[in-house]
Design a protein around this motif. Sequence first.
Motif, PDB file in Angstrom:
ATOM      1  N   PHE A 126       0.840  -1.195   0.000  1.00 59.21           N
ATOM      2  CA  PHE A 126       0.000   0.000   0.000  1.00 59.21           C
ATOM      3  C   PHE A 126       0.875   1.245   0.000  1.00 59.21           C
ATOM      4  O   PHE A 126       2.048   1.210   0.388  1.00 59.21           O
ATOM      5  CB  PHE A 126      -0.955   0.023   1.205  1.00 59.21           C
ATOM      6  N   ASP A 127       0.293   2.352  -0.471  1.00 57.14           N
ATOM      7  CA  ASP A 127       1.014   3.618  -0.478  1.00 57.14           C
ATOM      8  C   ASP A 127       0.844   4.310   0.874  1.00 57.14           C
ATOM      9  O   ASP A 127       0.008   3.914   1.694  1.00 57.14           O
ATOM     10  CB  ASP A 127       0.510   4.507  -1.617  1.00 57.14           C
ATOM     11  N   GLN A 128       1.622   5.356   1.096  1.00 63.79           N
ATOM     12  CA  GLN A 128       1.647   6.007   2.400  1.00 63.79           C
ATOM     13  C   GLN A 128       0.300   6.607   2.785  1.00 63.79           C
ATOM     14  O   GLN A 128      -0.047   6.673   3.959  1.00 63.79           O
ATOM     15  CB  GLN A 128       2.720   7.104   2.429  1.00 63.79           C
ATOM     16  N   GLN A 129      -0.464   7.057   1.784  1.00 60.31           N
ATOM     17  CA  GLN A 129      -1.778   7.646   2.059  1.00 60.31           C
ATOM     18  C   GLN A 129      -2.892   6.603   2.058  1.00 60.31           C
ATOM     19  O   GLN A 129      -4.054   6.938   2.231  1.00 60.31           O
ATOM     20  CB  GLN A 129      -2.103   8.739   1.029  1.00 60.31           C
ATOM     21  N   GLN A 130      -2.532   5.345   1.833  1.00 62.16           N
ATOM     22  CA  GLN A 130      -3.502   4.233   1.765  1.00 62.16           C
ATOM     23  C   GLN A 130      -4.597   4.470   0.732  1.00 62.16           C
ATOM     24  O   GLN A 130      -5.757   4.117   0.931  1.00 62.16           O
ATOM     25  CB  GLN A 130      -4.124   3.967   3.138  1.00 62.16           C
ATOM     26  N   ARG A 131      -4.210   5.117  -0.387  1.00 64.85           N
ATOM     27  CA  ARG A 131      -5.164   5.268  -1.478  1.00 64.85           C
ATOM     28  C   ARG A 131      -5.421   3.932  -2.165  1.00 64.85           C
ATOM     29  O   ARG A 131      -6.495   3.701  -2.700  1.00 64.85           O
ATOM     30  CB  ARG A 131      -4.630   6.283  -2.500  1.00 64.85           C
ATOM     31  N   ARG A 132      -4.414   3.083  -2.160  1.00 61.44           N
ATOM     32  CA  ARG A 132      -4.571   1.765  -2.782  1.00 61.44           C
ATOM     33  C   ARG A 132      -3.934   0.723  -1.875  1.00 61.44           C
ATOM     34  O   ARG A 132      -2.760   0.820  -1.525  1.00 61.44           O
ATOM     35  CB  ARG A 132      -3.924   1.736  -4.161  1.00 61.44           C
ATOM     36  N   ILE A 133      -4.722  -0.248  -1.456  1.00 64.29           N
ATOM     37  CA  ILE A 133      -4.237  -1.352  -0.626  1.00 64.29           C
ATOM     38  C   ILE A 133      -4.412  -2.633  -1.430  1.00 64.29           C
ATOM     39  O   ILE A 133      -5.532  -3.042  -1.729  1.00 64.29           O
ATOM     40  CB  ILE A 133      -5.004  -1.443   0.703  1.00 64.29           C
ATOM     41  N   ILE A 134      -3.316  -3.235  -1.808  1.00 66.41           N
ATOM     42  CA  ILE A 134      -3.351  -4.463  -2.597  1.00 66.41           C
ATOM     43  C   ILE A 134      -3.100  -5.637  -1.663  1.00 66.41           C
ATOM     44  O   ILE A 134      -2.115  -5.676  -0.942  1.00 66.41           O
ATOM     45  CB  ILE A 134      -2.296  -4.424  -3.718  1.00 66.41           C
ATOM     46  N   GLY A 135      -4.013  -6.598  -1.667  1.00 68.42           N
ATOM     47  CA  GLY A 135      -3.854  -7.773  -0.836  1.00 68.42           C
ATOM     48  C   GLY A 135      -5.160  -8.177  -0.166  1.00 68.42           C
ATOM     49  O   GLY A 135      -6.165  -7.474  -0.279  1.00 68.42           O
ATOM     50  N   PRO A 136      -5.175  -9.319   0.541  1.00 66.03           N
ATOM     51  CA  PRO A 136      -3.990 -10.125   0.765  1.00 66.03           C
ATOM     52  C   PRO A 136      -3.654 -11.031  -0.411  1.00 66.03           C
ATOM     53  O   PRO A 136      -4.519 -11.717  -0.944  1.00 66.03           O
ATOM     54  CB  PRO A 136      -4.379 -10.969   1.982  1.00 66.03           C
ATOM     55  N   VAL A 137      -2.396 -11.010  -0.822  1.00 66.80           N
ATOM     56  CA  VAL A 137      -1.888 -12.021  -1.733  1.00 66.80           C
ATOM     57  C   VAL A 137      -1.587 -13.252  -0.882  1.00 66.80           C
ATOM     58  O   VAL A 137      -0.875 -13.162   0.123  1.00 66.80           O
ATOM     59  CB  VAL A 137      -0.611 -11.537  -2.444  1.00 66.80           C
ATOM     60  N   GLN A 138      -2.146 -14.397  -1.286  1.00 68.46           N
ATOM     61  CA  GLN A 138      -1.997 -15.618  -0.503  1.00 68.46           C
ATOM     62  C   GLN A 138      -1.382 -16.722  -1.352  1.00 68.46           C
ATOM     63  O   GLN A 138      -1.148 -16.552  -2.552  1.00 68.46           O
ATOM     64  CB  GLN A 138      -3.374 -16.049   0.036  1.00 68.46           C
ATOM     65  N   LYS A 139      -1.133 -17.852  -0.749  1.00 68.56           N
ATOM     66  CA  LYS A 139      -0.437 -18.953  -1.424  1.00 68.56           C
ATOM     67  C   LYS A 139      -1.137 -19.344  -2.715  1.00 68.56           C
ATOM     68  O   LYS A 139      -0.493 -19.607  -3.731  1.00 68.56           O
ATOM     69  CB  LYS A 139      -0.327 -20.149  -0.485  1.00 68.56           C
ATOM     70  N   GLN A 140      -2.473 -19.376  -2.701  1.00 61.01           N
ATOM     71  CA  GLN A 140      -3.200 -19.816  -3.892  1.00 61.01           C
ATOM     72  C   GLN A 140      -3.105 -18.821  -5.043  1.00 61.01           C
ATOM     73  O   GLN A 140      -3.423 -19.164  -6.178  1.00 61.01           O
ATOM     74  CB  GLN A 140      -4.669 -20.092  -3.563  1.00 61.01           C
ATOM     75  N   ASN A 141      -2.671 -17.595  -4.789  1.00 60.37           N
ATOM     76  CA  ASN A 141      -2.521 -16.599  -5.847  1.00 60.37           C
ATOM     77  C   ASN A 141      -1.181 -16.683  -6.551  1.00 60.37           C
ATOM     78  O   ASN A 141      -1.007 -16.084  -7.616  1.00 60.37           O
ATOM     79  CB  ASN A 141      -2.658 -15.183  -5.276  1.00 60.37           C
ATOM     80  N   LEU A 142      -0.236 -17.429  -6.002  1.00 63.14           N
ATOM     81  CA  LEU A 142       1.138 -17.378  -6.478  1.00 63.14           C
ATOM     82  C   LEU A 142       1.360 -18.272  -7.690  1.00 63.14           C
ATOM     83  O   LEU A 142       0.528 -19.121  -8.024  1.00 63.14           O
ATOM     84  CB  LEU A 142       2.093 -17.773  -5.342  1.00 63.14           C
ATOM     85  N   THR A 143       2.487 -18.078  -8.354  1.00 62.92           N
ATOM     86  CA  THR A 143       2.841 -18.859  -9.542  1.00 62.92           C
ATOM     87  C   THR A 143       3.796 -19.978  -9.159  1.00 62.92           C
ATOM     88  O   THR A 143       4.512 -19.910  -8.157  1.00 62.92           O
ATOM     89  CB  THR A 143       3.514 -17.965 -10.594  1.00 62.92           C
TER      90      THR A 143
END
Length: 642
Positions: A126-143
Amino acid sequence: MRIQLRFQLLTLLLLLLQNIFAQKTLPPSLSNEYQSFFAQKNSTPDETLPVPDIAAAKAEDDQQIEQARFATPVLTSITTLQKGNWTELPDHSWVWRCRIHAPGALALVVLFEQLKMPEGGELFVFDQQQRRIIGPVQKQNLTESGKYTIGTIPGDDITLEYHAPPFSKGQESININRVDYAYHLGALADGDPWAADDFGNSLQCNVNVNCPEGAAWQTQKKGVARILMVFQGGSAWCSGTLIANTGGTGIPYFLTAHHCQILLPNPMFDQWAFDFNYEFAGCTNLPNEPSYQNSVGCQRMAWREETDFMLLKLNSLPNGANAYFNGWSRATTPAATSAFIHHPQGDVKKFSADNGAAVSHPNTINWGTGFGISPVNSHWKVVPDIGIYQPGSSGCPMFNNSKLVVGQLHGGSAVNCNVNAAYFGMFHISWDQGTTASSRLKDWLDPGNTNANTQAGYDQPPAPATISGNIQSWWGVPLRNNPVVISGSTVDTVMTDSLGNYIFNNITPGLNYTITPLSKNDPLNGVNAFDLILISRHILNLEPLTPAWKLIAADANESNTITTFDNVDTRKILLGTAATFPNQRSWRFFPANATFADPANPFANMPASSIQVNNVLQSVTGVNFFGVKLGDVDSTSDPASN
């Protein structure tokens, strides 16, 4: 729109509750429960990146008219061992936080050389202003390769936050080898047609896909996704669609434009990211960015310059995407009307349409140095009456009046909101005019060689669900070759692998299931004279056993109390006068997220030894357990023993 983003301060509170996976949890450092643990952390960046040569990048961009790069790479090396800091939480989980600063960047894309994590691990960015929070990325999302891409995150200062499940610290592998630095300001800021960060940067004459004009295309839109393309020299945007095959299968073939792969040298297909359902719920542009579902990685199956097509196969489709495989037509007659759905500048999904008939373009098209010349009558020409297209729209599907794909966007002639022509490579020529399977579509989209002229679209076929998880000792060592039982509409037993993982395949969706680990028969494992001493000292209140798991281990007869009888039963195992503990098992199991209201008396409210998984509609992961070895209070047993 950018101005709206600046003055809508109240929306920042709402943005804390959303991210690209539409998840309900926040990074631990932003949650009310744990904020106090991080008050003094990351006050300064853990890694400050060098500023790349932006002037050189822009000069390079100007050499190619179809160049759509918005970010240039900055090489780095960031791992959990080298950078950032760890914080332990009361439940024995750990949080790694690393703050990255790239002075002057408009947005950042984070590239992972390696991203691995155990079941239950969660990564946020996420950015410092929390304009965009990406996640949670979890095990099932990985390659499978471990490579991964996260972005874009607005601004020049971001935080990565990994939450490790209890007793799993060190099982993750996080290695960031590159951060792409976005440098274009975007059309709304300075008239530059290239956009730095995706959200809100397309021209205002674009029409959102959920406006009345797109009301009849709500099914087809579900197949269209934007592509965050990663190259050796930076990142760029394109669009495309899932495409049906005559077998009606869920193989995630994805149609886009050939020229998308040559916008920059050396495409890194295993790190291309595909974002589905990135759209506003209604017609109005909003200051809050919508959520979406994301998949990373693909293989290139076929491509051809003449009609500018490229067929990819995605590594996977994201859970919850509700994706649609768009149908196609090999008709050679021009569409009476046409429409296309796309992501201009990487912005939210837009809709465009031509109410007149398409035209087979009778002339060659010279696309400029490095982009080739298209032959006569190889492209449909349309002039939109609704909406426009922009860089980033390339590769989007052209639909005929039957809502079937007949081509994909190559480019055209447009000045701001005025489109003089848009050219789409013809599907029927891409179908079979290549000389090999890697230069035509039919081998992939007609696996049964039916020679069909059309194929209807279809919803993503339901895949058999799975239920999977992991079993470890309470101190974090995998239990190998441990039986696990599933009960419900079916009863089956599987064994854990060398890492303690198990999986039940071909689960019937929509039903309830119970997962129960069974005890291995190894009563003597880890039992020694020192255990007898520790149990005795606890009974005499000389040295109380902690944590709660040791109390459970000391309760050898499972009476929910610890008495001299437990010591007697443990001594019998040690001396060989008893073959088993009183309840005929060596291990007790509990959900890995189990907590005790009173850790000094875990028996007061003991958690169940099974996990109930209800209404299974798709694959379920993270059904994890901790094992407690009876009689072993000094944690010397070997959970990996057969």
